[in-house]
Enzyme design. Structure first.
Site, PDB file in Angstrom:
ATOM      1  N   VAL A 220       0.369  -0.661   0.286  1.00 57.49           N
ATOM      2  CA  VAL A 220      -0.485   0.040  -0.279  1.00 57.49           C
ATOM      3  C   VAL A 220       1.153   1.127   0.050  1.00 57.49           C
ATOM      4  O   VAL A 220       2.311   1.182  -0.093  1.00 57.49           O
ATOM      5  CB  VAL A 220      -0.875  -0.074   1.199  1.00 57.49           C
ATOM      6  CG1 VAL A 220      -2.034  -1.008   1.762  1.00 57.49           C
ATOM      7  CG2 VAL A 220       0.097   0.158   2.451  1.00 57.49           C
ATOM      8  N   SER A 221       0.339   2.099  -0.642  1.00 56.55           N
ATOM      9  CA  SER A 221       1.321   3.768  -0.030  1.00 56.55           C
ATOM     10  C   SER A 221       1.442   4.384   0.650  1.00 56.55           C
ATOM     11  O   SER A 221       2.045   5.325   1.130  1.00 56.55           O
ATOM     12  CB  SER A 221       0.688   4.077  -1.508  1.00 56.55           C
ATOM     13  OG  SER A 221       0.456   3.850  -2.845  1.00 56.55           O
TER      14      SER A 221
END
Length: 187
Positions: free
Chosen positions: A8-9
């Site tokens: 995930v970012s």
């Protein structure tokens, strides 16, 4: 061995959805990280790629979890192919263990190559058009009179380098480059 990779970012996003899907798909080991996809030097991605062995399968939830750009994706795919590792993307239903999956992944590679070639052609055409108008690439040459004046002011020892650059418009880097050049020719 089936190995999963989840990403995930941002730190406040959850990896649970991806990790659950990877487990369901049979991933025996999962590497996860919270890192921007724009970064190439992601620690867990590098660990994942380094631990894969011939015959293994890398499983990702979605291709954009693996790479942000087509160029990155193709680089990873080439490495996997060289290492004899298969790739499965759950969301895109891409599986390089099948003939259709290999063909689809090959098409991604063809499109990436087309994109690179088109960029190269546009760049060449732009440079050619600029040359036809009498423009040359690179930085414009410094005015020799201004450079001589800057050197004379420097030699006078009456001015600081910032004052010289302000007065003449010659950058500090160019001034030092010319001083070095002069010192080399005198030696």
């Amino acid at each position: 061995m089936k190995v999963g990779y989840a990403r995930v970012s941002t730190k406040d996003q959850s990896l649970e959805l991806q990790e659950d899907a990877l487990k369901k798909a049979g991933a025996e080991r999962i590497y996860s990280e919270k890192e921007s996809g724009g970064k190439w030097d992601r620690v867990e991605l590098q660990r994942t790629l380094e631990m894969l062995r011939p015959g293994d399968t890398l499983i990702v939830y979605k291709l954009d979890r693996l790479a942000r750009s087509t160029k990155q994706l193709i680089g990873i795919a080439d490495r996997l192919k060289t290492d004899d590792v298969e790739l499965v993307s759950l969301t895109e239903q891409l599986d390089t263990r099948t003939a259709i999956g290999k063909a689809m992944f090959g098409m991604i590679g063809v499109m990436a190559e087309l994109e690179r070639d088109m960029i190269r052609e546009r760049t060449s055409a732009g440079l050619e058009a600029a040359r036809a108008r009498g423009r040359k690439g690179g930085r414009p040459k410094a005015n020799p009179a201004k450079v001589r004046k800057a050197l004379a002011l420097y030699d006078s020892k009456a001015y600081t380098v910032p004052q010289i650059t302000e007065e003449t418009g010659v950058s500090k880097a160019l001034l030092y480059k010319e001083l070095k050049k002069r010192k080399t020719t005198e030696a």
